[in-house]
Design an enzyme around this catalytic site. Sequence first.
Site, PDB file in Angstrom:
ATOM      1  N   SER A 188       2.577  -0.408  -4.673  1.00  0.00           N
ATOM      2  CA  SER A 188       2.679   0.822  -3.876  1.00  0.00           C
ATOM      3  C   SER A 188       2.872   0.523  -2.398  1.00  0.00           C
ATOM      4  CB  SER A 188       1.425   1.688  -4.063  1.00  0.00           C
ATOM      5  OG  SER A 188       0.295   1.084  -3.460  1.00  0.00           O
ATOM      6  N   GLY A 223      -5.569  -0.924  -2.037  1.00  0.00           N
ATOM      7  CA  GLY A 223      -5.215  -1.297  -0.672  1.00  0.00           C
ATOM      8  C   GLY A 223      -3.739  -1.517  -0.410  1.00  0.00           C
ATOM      9  N   GLY A 224      -2.867  -0.995  -1.271  1.00  0.00           N
ATOM     10  CA  GLY A 224      -1.429  -1.198  -1.075  1.00  0.00           C
ATOM     11  C   GLY A 224      -0.920  -0.668   0.249  1.00  0.00           C
ATOM     12  N   ASP A 240     -12.085   5.568  -0.051  1.00  0.00           N
ATOM     13  CA  ASP A 240     -11.909   5.638  -1.508  1.00  0.00           C
ATOM     14  C   ASP A 240     -13.214   5.222  -2.179  1.00  0.00           C
ATOM     15  OD1 ASP A 240     -11.018   5.198  -4.276  1.00  0.00           O
ATOM     16  OD2 ASP A 240      -9.000   5.266  -3.457  1.00  0.00           O
ATOM     17  N   ASP A 260     -15.075  10.593  -1.011  1.00  0.00           N
ATOM     18  CA  ASP A 260     -13.921  11.355  -1.487  1.00  0.00           C
ATOM     19  C   ASP A 260     -12.982  11.609  -0.310  1.00  0.00           C
ATOM     20  OD1 ASP A 260     -12.136  13.350  -2.275  1.00  0.00           O
ATOM     21  OD2 ASP A 260     -13.594  14.359  -3.540  1.00  0.00           O
ATOM     22  N   ASP A 277      -2.049   8.536  -0.252  1.00  0.00           N
ATOM     23  CA  ASP A 277      -1.330   8.500  -1.530  1.00  0.00           C
ATOM     24  C   ASP A 277      -2.337   8.796  -2.637  1.00  0.00           C
ATOM     25  OD1 ASP A 277       0.545   8.137  -3.512  1.00  0.00           O
ATOM     26  OD2 ASP A 277       0.502   5.953  -3.446  1.00  0.00           O
ATOM     27  N   LYS A 306       2.946  14.713  -5.104  1.00  0.00           N
ATOM     28  CA  LYS A 306       3.350  14.539  -6.501  1.00  0.00           C
ATOM     29  C   LYS A 306       4.162  15.754  -6.939  1.00  0.00           C
ATOM     30  CE  LYS A 306       0.890  10.879  -6.194  1.00  0.00           C
ATOM     31  NZ  LYS A 306       1.532   9.568  -5.959  1.00  0.00           N
TER      32      LYS A 306
END
Length: 366
Positions: A188, A223-224, A240, A260, A277, A306
């Site tokens: 990602s 962590g992308g 996260d 969250d 994302d 999305k």
Amino acid sequence: MNKIALYCRPGFEKECAAEITDKAGQKEIYGFARVKDNSGYVLFECYQYEDADRLIREIPFRELIFARQMLVVGELLRDLPPEDRISPIVGMLHGVIERAGELRVEVPDTNESKELLKFCRKFTVPLRNAMRQEKILLIRENVNRPVIHVFFIAPGCCYVGYSYSNNNSPFYMGIPRLKFPSDAPSRSTLKLEEAFHVFIPHDEWEERLASGLYAVDLGACPGGWTYQLVKRSMMVHAVDNGTMSKSLMDTGQVKHHKVDGFKFEPSAKNIYWLVCDMVEKPAKVTQLMVDWLVNGWCREAIFNLKLPMKKRYEEVAHNLQKMHLQLKEGGINAQIQAKHLYHDREEITVHVRRIWSAYAASRNDY
């Protein structure tokens, strides 16, 4: 030449067609879209001959979400003779364009067309030489002149046309060529890297992607996206409940908040970048981004929306319009761009840049 060709991701032809029809209608230019499922391109045929050129001049390419490239083309050249494929192509351009700055021989982004790429690379050299002899193409490449496109959809079959270098994608086939970094925690990461290339001019990278800036990554794990920020020497709040990559945590540039993403609020007003994302309904993510921008919690944001299974263009347009109106009501002047990136699948990527007041703010204000 009364047609526009738009390259897109295979499977998103209907969205691309709906978008160009909508944008053309706003300019009071009318025509019809030709769509073939999973072909990787769309044709929009204008009723008036001169309208195709007008469209690719007047519709800002950066405002198109689903198109990877936009160009004017003529009729399909079929069954090019193997002994002389060049003459019919050059003939299509006589009286249409001269002294172009670049030639791109391309194919749709489909598995079937990939077999044609080797031919395209070989064919480019003799075709370029012929165009230079006919003065259709300059001897040296010039980024300020129009680009000639020869778009092969099958062996011996191609569309020939042109785009304007100040209103097109600078990338071959409309696709940035990025290499996956072996130390990144997920693929990602390429989405955010591509977003930087597409949304931020290179001459502004030193300022807007500078080392030392503070960033927040909502829905960060593993962590992308954080990787791209750390690589540029930013300090990152990774938000996260999951587990972050150890190699990223070891840099000392990342603070992990097990919260969250929809509940996290920054404790300081020094955040420049917000990236996000998260797999959630587009309306919910859009509202979250609006809240961050209206509250002044960040200067720029890049996030994914999305896509639903049906009416994808309509859903995207609705959410972006809603964001525009809410920011305006909140007294925020912002630039909004959205793109269905090469590394996106059932999603689009949105970039919002908050425009501050006219006076120059210091770096410490961010």
